[in-house]
Design an enzyme around this catalytic site. Sequence first.
Site, PDB file in Angstrom:
ATOM      1  N   GLY A  13      43.534  46.683  61.957  1.00  0.00           N
ATOM      2  CA  GLY A  13      42.282  47.438  61.840  1.00  0.00           C
ATOM      3  C   GLY A  13      41.554  47.220  60.526  1.00  0.00           C
ATOM      4  O   GLY A  13      40.856  48.103  60.030  1.00  0.00           O
ATOM      5  N   PHE A 117      30.144  32.965  41.603  1.00  0.00           N
ATOM      6  CA  PHE A 117      31.574  32.989  41.899  1.00  0.00           C
ATOM      7  C   PHE A 117      32.153  31.595  41.742  1.00  0.00           C
ATOM      8  O   PHE A 117      31.418  30.602  41.735  1.00  0.00           O
ATOM      9  CB  PHE A 117      31.814  33.517  43.326  1.00  0.00           C
ATOM     10  N   GLN A 231      47.286  30.818  47.911  1.00  0.00           N
ATOM     11  CA  GLN A 231      46.355  30.939  46.792  1.00  0.00           C
ATOM     12  C   GLN A 231      46.897  31.857  45.701  1.00  0.00           C
ATOM     13  O   GLN A 231      47.223  33.014  45.966  1.00  0.00           O
ATOM     14  CB  GLN A 231      45.015  31.478  47.276  1.00  0.00           C
ATOM     15  N   HIS A 233      45.644  33.772  42.642  1.00  0.00           N
ATOM     16  CA  HIS A 233      44.430  34.221  41.963  1.00  0.00           C
ATOM     17  C   HIS A 233      44.705  34.143  40.467  1.00  0.00           C
ATOM     18  O   HIS A 233      45.767  34.572  40.014  1.00  0.00           O
ATOM     19  CB  HIS A 233      44.094  35.656  42.383  1.00  0.00           C
ATOM     20  N   LEU A 243      44.909  43.096  41.254  1.00  0.00           N
ATOM     21  CA  LEU A 243      43.813  42.131  41.160  1.00  0.00           C
ATOM     22  C   LEU A 243      42.747  42.554  40.151  1.00  0.00           C
ATOM     23  O   LEU A 243      42.287  43.697  40.165  1.00  0.00           O
ATOM     24  CB  LEU A 243      43.163  42.000  42.547  1.00  0.00           C
ATOM     25  N   GLU A 246      37.476  37.976  40.202  1.00  0.00           N
ATOM     26  CA  GLU A 246      36.779  36.796  39.695  1.00  0.00           C
ATOM     27  C   GLU A 246      35.347  37.144  39.269  1.00  0.00           C
ATOM     28  O   GLU A 246      34.736  36.432  38.465  1.00  0.00           O
ATOM     29  CB  GLU A 246      36.745  35.780  40.842  1.00  0.00           C
ATOM     30  N   ARG A 280      39.851  28.580  42.251  1.00  0.00           N
ATOM     31  CA  ARG A 280      41.035  29.337  41.840  1.00  0.00           C
ATOM     32  C   ARG A 280      42.268  28.472  41.620  1.00  0.00           C
ATOM     33  O   ARG A 280      43.054  28.728  40.704  1.00  0.00           O
ATOM     34  CB  ARG A 280      41.335  30.414  42.892  1.00  0.00           C
ATOM     35  N   HIS A 348      47.790  35.733  46.059  1.00  0.00           N
ATOM     36  CA  HIS A 348      46.643  36.519  46.509  1.00  0.00           C
ATOM     37  C   HIS A 348      46.340  36.354  47.992  1.00  0.00           C
ATOM     38  O   HIS A 348      45.982  37.310  48.660  1.00  0.00           O
ATOM     39  CB  HIS A 348      45.434  36.079  45.687  1.00  0.00           C
ATOM     40  N   ARG A 383      40.946  28.231  49.264  1.00  0.00           N
ATOM     41  CA  ARG A 383      39.789  29.027  49.646  1.00  0.00           C
ATOM     42  C   ARG A 383      38.927  29.332  48.423  1.00  0.00           C
ATOM     43  O   ARG A 383      39.457  29.609  47.344  1.00  0.00           O
ATOM     44  CB  ARG A 383      40.259  30.346  50.267  1.00  0.00           C
TER      45      ARG A 383
END
Lengths: 571, 253
Positions: A13, A117, A231, A233, A243, A246, A280, A348, A383
Amino acid sequence: MDVFRHDIVIVGGGGAGLRAAIEAAEKNPTASIALVSKVYPMRSHTVSAEGGAAAIARDDDNLELHGYDTVKGSDFLGDQDCIQYFVEQAPKELALLENWGCPFSRNEDGTVATRAFGGMTTKRTWYAADKIGFHMLHALFQHSMRFKNIVRYDEYFVSKLLVEDGACRGVAALDIRTGEYSTILGRAVILTTGGGGKIFPFTTNGTIKTGDGMALAYRAGVPLKDMEFVQYHPTGLPGTGILITEATRGEGGYLRNSEGDRFLVEYDYGVGNKAELGPRDMISRAIVQEIEAGRGLSGAYGDHVLLDLTHLGEDKINSRLPFVRELANVYIGVDPVTTPIPVRPVVHYMMGGVDTDIHGATEMPGLYAAGETACVSINGANRLGSNSLTECLVFGAAAANHAMDYANGSAEGNEASLRAQAEEEAGRVENLRGRKKGGERISEIRRELNLAMEAGFGVYREQASMQAGVGATAQLRGRVADLRLEDESKVFNTELITALELMNMVEVAEVLAVSALHRKESRGAHTCKDFPTRNDEEYLYHTIARHDPAGPRLGKKDVVLGKWVPEERKY
Amino acid sequence: MVEKTIIITRFDPDRDEKPRKQEYTVPCEDSWKVLDAVNFIKDEIDATVSHRWSCRMAVCGSCGMMVNGEPKLTCKTALSDYDDRVDIEPLANFPIVRDLVVELDGFMHKFESVKPWIIRAKEQAEDKASLHPEKDTFGQSTEELGNFKQFSMCINCMLCYSACPVVANEPDFLGPAAIALGHRYNLDSRDEGAEERHDIFRGEGTVFSCSYANECSEVCPKNVDPAAAINQAKFGTVIDWAKGLVLPRGGTK
């Protein structure tokens, strides 16, 4: 056992699951959509995304640029047809999210603001200060409540896909509150359960990120794809792994080493002001190199570097990065207005996942996947930040559309035989509950799994340590079958749920390990010290892993290339 | 590292007639939050303890519990703020499912009842096949955003319901978070649903039940200030009602 019938069953969800539910409910108002999640939807891990969601919005931007940035970010392992579709759909999806109430930050003229970004040529990341995930999740969840044909099963844990004649026709789900199993039938099933970052000890992921959907599909015979690509981060808080977005660098923050230098300037990952805005995978490697060269700082929770926002000023930090300020204050005792934040690379996101086509369809009729659970693949080997939330929307909607078309043309399954499958599954899990004759505790196995993954599959990898990781995960798969459980209660038995999650984690970890060991090159986030360069001749393909009692069986799948020809990846 | 006695409320409806307390001795690290101690107990001492948690960064809203009698988001609450005995109970004013897990059914029903979505006579984006990021989004000034932004920050942790003296006496009271949420949409320049939500806020057990104890805003871990939302909603409701005397229904917007 209760049997519930729906047209579509969505498992998970979060961002992708809610978007899929809304799409299905809108597309066919007479259809019944089940939204099954092990947590209430607003607890889903989409909630913790901070920086933003990508889609072209400015005059200086176009689809070509977003497409190329994404392909290049993926180290040319992303499928270009999927990426093309993704960038085309992205602006529409974010506009819809705006229409549904997401409180995006604004430009002075009232239009939606965008920020810079990593790996993105221009400003195309839509944001809501630094809480886009929270706002996106809540906007989607609240919007979903207007559709009376979405039926929620909150706090139901799906432990098995029900498959008949090779097609997926529902799920067996444990109602966590009562401890009773249900058969939830659907003419199509969509997996949107997120990734499995919790197989690692140091991760931004919440405790619910245990790879459930990946394991469900894998055990049902559907392959996982590109699981070696994890990945890291660049900026997580030491100790907790929380976290730090970025967007701190998008807004002008610097990374500094122990000598106070903006070391990324030396790494050529970005030009001028963009030094801190490389992708990243590269920035995480740069941080590890700095630390290994003795230019890191040491602290109670290991070596780190510093994220310096002090020059941004209090006003900008408060308006653009208030959550970062709160997190740094509460979780590491640092006020970024005056003091740089200690950070280090942290697990991440999983680029890999359930192998799907451009529509979110898996190779099993009736089974779809979207979001981090899936591997379409638009992310390839790495990514770009802010593409994943948009991916949840674009492919959540696509999967729902195609699942609904499929459901409309497919007959209902045989209830008796599907229910019998669910009863068998309920029996298996019943035997596990309070299984005191078992050998080891959950926390012991999880700790070992975490250590093996960290040792073998870090920012930099080596054949020897990956080989050890393969051995360790295979062995843990055997041991996790012999867990010792203490809790015999039926009601809200979180130990039982954690045991089922741990079994999923071990399965996913083994696939990750075997896939990583086999890829003897360095591409994107998979950086192998023994094979330091990309090898398009031999490895420009997706890794496919199929379930086998003896361990994952690997295969290949072609990358869909196109107008962007693989080239050296330079920023 | 310091040793603390952590007292956990235990309740299993299949075995216990009523909640009981169980004490655990836990070696606590200085940096720990309250949640870390509960997780330590679960992992290392007693696997039968049940509680909810996920993000451990104060945004998923799962881990609200009573800590020494006050509702707290346990992943955000430093353990070092407490002496050597820490009493952890399920959130007050909710039925207990088991141990530290409470039932959300009532809360979710209230939450949904305020119609927490953008209500428009006509959708902004008509042709969904080709939405344009500028043409098909609403314009909204920073000021308009500021009108409701604070009330959109609720993480649904339900601490405010545990703190609210009205909820304690009147379980059907719509309550702080739900009112703040409905009010958030009423204040959103994109929304046209205030009229539709009007009766929800004017009915029994809604804004006029609030006694202004302000406890909700004091315990809110996200500074949403639901008391201010209730105050504004009450004021707005009075104005709407007054206008209703002279304007036909629907003519107030």
